[in-house]
Motif scaffolding. Structure first.
Motif, mmCIF file in Angstrom:
data_model
loop_
_atom_site.group_PDB
_atom_site.id
_atom_site.type_symbol
_atom_site.label_atom_id
_atom_site.label_comp_id
_atom_site.label_asym_id
_atom_site.label_seq_id
_atom_site.Cartn_x
_atom_site.Cartn_y
_atom_site.Cartn_z
ATOM 1 N N ARG A 260 0.834 -1.206 0.000
ATOM 2 C CA ARG A 260 0.000 0.000 0.000
ATOM 3 C C ARG A 260 0.867 1.254 0.000
ATOM 4 N NH1 ARG A 260 -3.009 -3.001 3.782
ATOM 5 N NH2 ARG A 260 -2.070 -1.817 5.505
ATOM 6 N N ALA B 119 2.520 1.858 -3.419
ATOM 7 C CA ALA B 119 1.554 2.404 -4.378
ATOM 8 C C ALA B 119 1.375 3.910 -4.172
ATOM 9 C CB ALA B 119 0.224 1.674 -4.260
ATOM 10 N N THR B 120 1.285 4.319 -2.904
ATOM 11 C CA THR B 120 1.131 5.735 -2.596
ATOM 12 C C THR B 120 2.372 6.524 -3.002
ATOM 13 O OG1 THR B 120 -0.322 5.235 -0.734
ATOM 14 C CG2 THR B 120 0.730 7.406 -0.753
ATOM 15 N N ILE C 13 4.562 5.790 -5.297
ATOM 16 C CA ILE C 13 4.629 5.866 -6.761
ATOM 17 C C ILE C 13 3.670 6.938 -7.270
ATOM 18 C CG2 ILE C 13 4.065 4.620 -8.892
ATOM 19 C CD1 ILE C 13 5.129 2.093 -7.488
ATOM 20 N N GLU C 14 2.477 6.966 -6.699
ATOM 21 C CA GLU C 14 1.475 7.954 -7.100
ATOM 22 C C GLU C 14 1.983 9.372 -6.854
ATOM 23 O OE1 GLU C 14 -3.067 9.314 -5.850
ATOM 24 O OE2 GLU C 14 -2.251 7.389 -5.170
ATOM 25 N N ARG C 15 2.728 9.574 -5.756
ATOM 26 C CA ARG C 15 3.232 10.904 -5.409
ATOM 27 C C ARG C 15 4.571 11.220 -6.087
ATOM 28 N NH1 ARG C 15 0.524 12.469 -0.627
ATOM 29 N NH2 ARG C 15 -1.537 11.513 -0.769
ATOM 30 N N GLY C 16 5.111 10.294 -6.853
ATOM 31 C CA GLY C 16 6.367 10.538 -7.554
ATOM 32 C C GLY C 16 7.610 10.318 -6.727
ATOM 33 N N ARG D 144 8.488 2.558 -10.571
ATOM 34 C CA ARG D 144 8.575 1.112 -10.745
ATOM 35 C C ARG D 144 9.405 0.814 -11.988
ATOM 36 N NH1 ARG D 144 3.585 0.085 -10.831
ATOM 37 N NH2 ARG D 144 3.209 -0.655 -8.707
ATOM 38 N N TYR E 178 11.949 -1.287 -7.704
ATOM 39 C CA TYR E 178 11.581 0.086 -7.377
ATOM 40 C C TYR E 178 12.849 0.932 -7.257
ATOM 41 C CZ TYR E 178 7.132 -2.088 -6.231
ATOM 42 O OH TYR E 178 5.956 -2.800 -6.294
ATOM 43 N N ARG F 106 10.370 13.062 -8.498
ATOM 44 C CA ARG F 106 9.925 14.128 -7.610
ATOM 45 C C ARG F 106 10.958 14.421 -6.529
ATOM 46 N NH1 ARG F 106 7.943 18.910 -6.918
ATOM 47 N NH2 ARG F 106 6.604 19.200 -5.099
#
Length: 251
Positions: A41, A44-45, A47-50, A54, A60, A65
């Protein structure tokens, strides 16, 4: 992110280092000790925030960012950007690797030389350092130059740590290293001779105090056969002086 999530995110980011720039989820789980479900989890967060990216297959790495934010640091915006022309002139005068480093660490016993700038060329000797790498203070030219700026109280705490030998010629005895530091103060420049990498010699000088920046040093790394201190030292000292003068004007 909540405080707890932020702490876990920092825990994940702390797993990446020079020898492990990309990791699998299994490696991250082992490194952090986080439960697999919690880790997935969190990944995933991030990655979403940069904060992470992946990579194939199922690995990873640090995300763009973080690089973007890092470029806003005074070590980049103020120090490195100001230093680059001076580093290029030093490279053009010597044809050798040019390094820029700062003293970094929460306390003397855990401080290192953090490399924030580097100029190199095809004929320059290979070195282990890179921008963003941390190297020992006692075995690098810029590190010894930084040590020469420290007072006796700071050095007393520094020598509580165990100094590791990087090569058979590394100086790890306190008395011998203190003598080298004092010599650097007298001459205005520090040297290492095959103490970080066999065949390499470094000549470096500290800038002196610059407001709102940590202690800074600039230096060159050359092949042993080309290590003419009488020629290199004045060039390095002048580069350090010129950079300090410009940083003092632009503060």
């Amino acid at each position: 992110m909540s405080d707890g999530v932020l702490d876990r995110a920092l825990l994940v980011l702390g797993c990446f280092h020079e020898d492990a720039p990309d990791l699998t989820a299994a490696q991250l789980a082992e490194c952090t000790g986080l439960a697999v479900s919690t880790l997935h989890r969190l990944l995933a967060t991030m990655i979403e925030r940069g904060l992470l990216v992946r990579l194939p297959p199922h690995r990873y790495a640090v995300g763009a960012r973080l690089w973007e934010l890092g470029e806003l640091s005074p070590l980049s915006l103020r120090l490195r950007e100001t230093a680059l022309p001076h580093m290029m002139r030093l490279y053009e005068a010597t044809g050798e690797n040019v390094h820029l480093a700062v003293l970094d660490g929460p306390d003397p016993a855990s401080s290192d030389a953090l490399f924030v700038g580097r100029v190199t060329g095809r004929s320059s000797i290979p070195t282990v350092s890179r921008m963003g790498s941390r190297e020992p203070l006692h075995t690098t030219g810029v590190g010894k130059a930084l040590l020469s700026t420290r007072d006796d109280v700071w050095l007393e705490q520094y020598f509580h740590r165990k100094l590791e030998a990087e090569t058979t010629l590394s100086i790890t005895a306190e008395a011998a290293l203190r003598a080298d530091i004092e010599l650097a103060r007298v001459r205005g420049f520090a040297t290492t001779r095959e103490e970080m990498t066999l065949g390499n010699v470094s000549v470096a000088a500290a800038l002196g105090r610059v407001d709102d920046l940590p202690p800074v040093a600039i230096g060159v790394v050359v092949r042993l056969q080309r290590a003419d201190e009488r020629r290199l030292a004045p060039l390095v000292i002048q580069a350090a002086k010129d950079l300090r003068d410009e940083l003092s004007i632009t503060q």
